[in-house]
Design an enzyme around this catalytic site. Sequence first.
Site, PDB file in Angstrom:
ATOM      1  N   HIS A 171      42.938  34.202  41.379  1.00  8.91           N
ATOM      2  CA  HIS A 171      42.907  35.659  41.302  1.00  8.91           C
ATOM      3  C   HIS A 171      44.310  36.168  41.554  1.00  8.91           C
ATOM      4  CE1 HIS A 171      38.588  35.699  41.108  1.00  8.91           C
ATOM      5  NE2 HIS A 171      38.584  34.808  42.086  1.00  8.91           N
ATOM      6  N   TYR A 183      47.738  44.903  39.949  1.00  9.79           N
ATOM      7  CA  TYR A 183      47.932  43.691  39.146  1.00  9.79           C
ATOM      8  C   TYR A 183      49.345  43.534  38.579  1.00  9.79           C
ATOM      9  CZ  TYR A 183      42.834  43.671  39.323  1.00  9.79           C
ATOM     10  OH  TYR A 183      41.526  43.656  39.754  1.00  9.79           O
TER      11      TYR A 183
HETATM   12  C1  DQA Z   1      40.768  39.474  39.582  1.00 12.04           C
HETATM   13  C2  DQA Z   1      40.003  40.084  40.760  1.00 12.04           C
HETATM   14  C3  DQA Z   1      38.641  40.593  40.341  1.00 12.04           C
HETATM   15  O1  DQA Z   1      37.975  41.183  41.448  1.00 12.04           O
HETATM   16  C4  DQA Z   1      38.778  41.647  39.261  1.00 12.04           C
HETATM   17  O2  DQA Z   1      37.519  42.058  38.826  1.00 12.04           O
HETATM   18  C5  DQA Z   1      39.631  41.180  38.126  1.00 12.04           C
HETATM   19  C6  DQA Z   1      40.845  40.443  38.423  1.00 12.04           C
HETATM   20  C7  DQA Z   1      42.204  39.078  39.957  1.00 12.04           C
HETATM   21  O3  DQA Z   1      42.817  38.334  39.214  1.00 12.04           O
HETATM   22  O4  DQA Z   1      42.733  39.557  40.986  1.00 12.04           O
HETATM   23  O5  DQA Z   1      39.351  41.483  36.971  1.00 12.04           O
HETATM   24  O6  DQA Z   1      40.076  38.297  39.164  1.00 12.04           O
END
Ligand code: DQA
Length: 139
Positions: free
Chosen positions: A97, A23
């Site tokens: 996402h 992330y």
């Molecule tokens: C997310 C992807 C999801 O699978 C994960 O549980 C998240 C972040 C993303 O922004 O990539 O919490 O939503």
Amino acid sequence: MARVFVLNGVNLGALGTRRPEVYGTRTLGDIEGELREHFPGVDLNFRQTDYEGEFVGWIRESAGADGLVVNPGAWSHYSYAIHDALEAIAVPKVEVHLSNIHAREDWRRTSVISPAVDAVVAGMGSYGYRVAIQYVLEH
Ligand code: DQA
């Protein structure tokens, strides 16, 4: 001034320290700052919660706005309650996402909320929020 809700769900408040290899190292506050700088003429209602009921309430509240951008985090993969809340409102809405959920674990490849939104952005990092906000502003 256009009003856009940007709603972040469970665990997104931990950005910065949570799995930085997936992330990145920027916090949700950093992302919010970047968006406010990029869209000075937009009234951004930027929020995060770890409580699903609160998130659903905010979706309902956004019915009066000009657009809605949601990143429900893991709820995306199983929350029919969030699907139904999104389905019930008519504003332009985009699911974001940060990571490419299609290139990760099998269970992340399905988002049960996607049928209830106009568009989905995944894998563009924080830039995905920019694209999503731009989209709702133009629709
Ligand atoms: C997310 C992807 C999801 O699978 C994960 O549980 C998240 C972040 C993303 O922004 O990539 O919490 O939503």
